[in-house]
Design an enzyme around this catalytic site. Structure first.
Site, mmCIF file in Angstrom:
data_model
loop_
_atom_site.group_PDB
_atom_site.id
_atom_site.type_symbol
_atom_site.label_atom_id
_atom_site.label_comp_id
_atom_site.label_asym_id
_atom_site.label_seq_id
_atom_site.Cartn_x
_atom_site.Cartn_y
_atom_site.Cartn_z
ATOM 1 N NE ARG A 1 -9.297 -7.200 3.491
ATOM 2 C CZ ARG A 1 -8.311 -6.310 3.493
ATOM 3 N NH1 ARG A 1 -7.875 -5.804 2.360
ATOM 4 N NH2 ARG A 1 -7.769 -5.916 4.612
ATOM 5 C CB VAL A 2 -13.620 -3.588 0.661
ATOM 6 C CG1 VAL A 2 -13.130 -2.139 0.609
ATOM 7 C CG2 VAL A 2 -14.310 -3.946 -0.653
ATOM 8 N N GLY A 3 -10.524 -3.579 2.019
ATOM 9 C CA GLY A 3 -9.745 -3.107 3.170
ATOM 10 C C GLY A 3 -10.078 -1.671 3.498
ATOM 11 C CG ASP A 4 -7.101 0.450 5.675
ATOM 12 O OD1 ASP A 4 -6.726 -0.402 4.837
ATOM 13 O OD2 ASP A 4 -6.318 1.111 6.361
ATOM 14 N N GLY B 1 -6.167 -3.473 7.281
ATOM 15 C CA GLY B 1 -7.271 -2.545 7.102
ATOM 16 C C GLY B 1 -8.453 -2.783 8.022
ATOM 17 C CB THR C 1 -0.885 0.022 1.255
ATOM 18 O OG1 THR C 1 -1.615 -1.177 1.282
ATOM 19 C CG2 THR C 1 -1.842 1.201 1.242
ATOM 20 C CB THR D 1 0.318 0.983 5.023
ATOM 21 O OG1 THR D 1 1.277 1.249 6.044
ATOM 22 C CG2 THR D 1 0.475 2.003 3.923
ATOM 23 N N GLY D 2 -1.291 -1.276 6.342
ATOM 24 C CA GLY D 2 -1.379 -2.344 7.340
ATOM 25 C C GLY D 2 -2.756 -2.988 7.328
HETATM 26 N N1 ASP Z 1 -4.364 -1.530 4.236
HETATM 27 C C1 ASP Z 1 -4.400 -2.494 3.160
HETATM 28 C C2 ASP Z 1 -5.645 -3.313 3.276
HETATM 29 O O1 ASP Z 1 -6.079 -3.610 4.376
HETATM 30 C C3 ASP Z 1 -3.258 -3.417 3.098
HETATM 31 C C4 ASP Z 1 -1.891 -2.833 3.234
HETATM 32 O O2 ASP Z 1 -1.703 -1.730 3.695
HETATM 33 O O3 ASP Z 1 -0.958 -3.496 2.876
HETATM 34 O O4 ASP Z 1 -6.156 -3.733 2.263
#
Ligand code: ASP
Length: 228
Positions: free
Chosen positions: A145-148, A171, A117, A168-169
């Site tokens: 699936r939808v992240g943040d 979500g 991300t 990032t991380g």
């Molecule tokens: N935040 C992103 C998600 O949850 C993933 C990522 O940051 O690597 O989809």
């Protein structure tokens, strides 16, 4: 930002630069978020090319991950070594060293799935703020699936009077605390970007009663920028 507009796409497959599609949602539609096949159709209507974004390497990594996690997909006791099978998917003109490097990489990312991300926040000399968050999301998730990242208020939030924040991380954790929005609101109340990010992180920790064992299983990184 200065226009006070927002746009996003989610669950969009086959398009290399989804943030550019999000920008068109923002500039040319009366909506904020398009998802799935509708988002793909919209992207193609606006001239984006539908591409296969897989590479032989990413396919091997996925097969390796599937074999690690789904018992019925693991090689049988009498199967050839997975590396032999996987190597047959690689370009035969690659050197043996290069093939081994790719297989070692696939093994590693199957054990520790990678993320990619990017959150980008900017302020210009007039104090105008803008931001974007773009991602391929978590590796090998359930379809749909939808992240943040595409959620305005979670993976990105901008208020031109105050500042911007993104993440990032994992979500899922950020969505539960509306991290981007939380951070901007804390900065509005006078907190520094660092303290505002720490406040959002503490809300994530609180969701697990600060249990370090469970918290150690994921990470979230916040980014924030104030008008100054
Ligand atoms: N935040 C992103 C998600 O949850 C993933 C990522 O940051 O690597 O989809």
């Amino acid at each position: 930002g200065p226009t006070r507009r927002a746009g996003a796409v989610a669950s969009l497959r086959h398009i290399k630069n989804p943030s550019k599609v999000a920008r068109i949602v923002m500039e040319q539609t009366d909506h904020v978020l398009l998802v799935g096949p509708g988002a793909l159709r919209f992207a193609e209507m606006h001239g984006f090319e539908r591409m296969n974004l897989h590479t032989p390497e990413s396919r091997i990594a996925w097969l390796r991950w599937k074999a690690r996690t789904a018992p019925n997909w693991a090689p049988g006791l009498d199967s050839p070594d997975w590396k032999e099978k996987a190597a047959s998917l690689l370009d035969p003109s690659l050197s043996e060293v290069e093939k081994s490097r790719i297989l070692a990489w696939a093994d590693e990312v199957a054990a520790h799935p990678v993320t990619g991300t990017i959150n980008c926040l900017a302020v210009n000399e007039k104090g105008e703020i803008s931001g974007t968050t773009t991602t391929s999301g978590l590796s090998w998730k359930i379809a749909g699936r939808v992240g943040d990242s595409p959620i305005i208020g979670a993976g990105l939030y901008v208020d031109n009077d105050v500042g911007a924040a993104g993440s990032t991380g994992r979500g899922e954790e950020n969505i539960k605390v509306s991290g981007g929005h939380t951070i901007v609101e804390m900065m509005r109340k006078g907190m520094s970007p660092t303290d505002a990010c720490l406040e959002a992180l503490s809300r994530i920790a609180r969701n697990y009663n600060s249990d370090k064992t469970r918290l150690s299983k994921f990470y979230v990184v916040f980014y924030a920028l104030n008008k100054d």
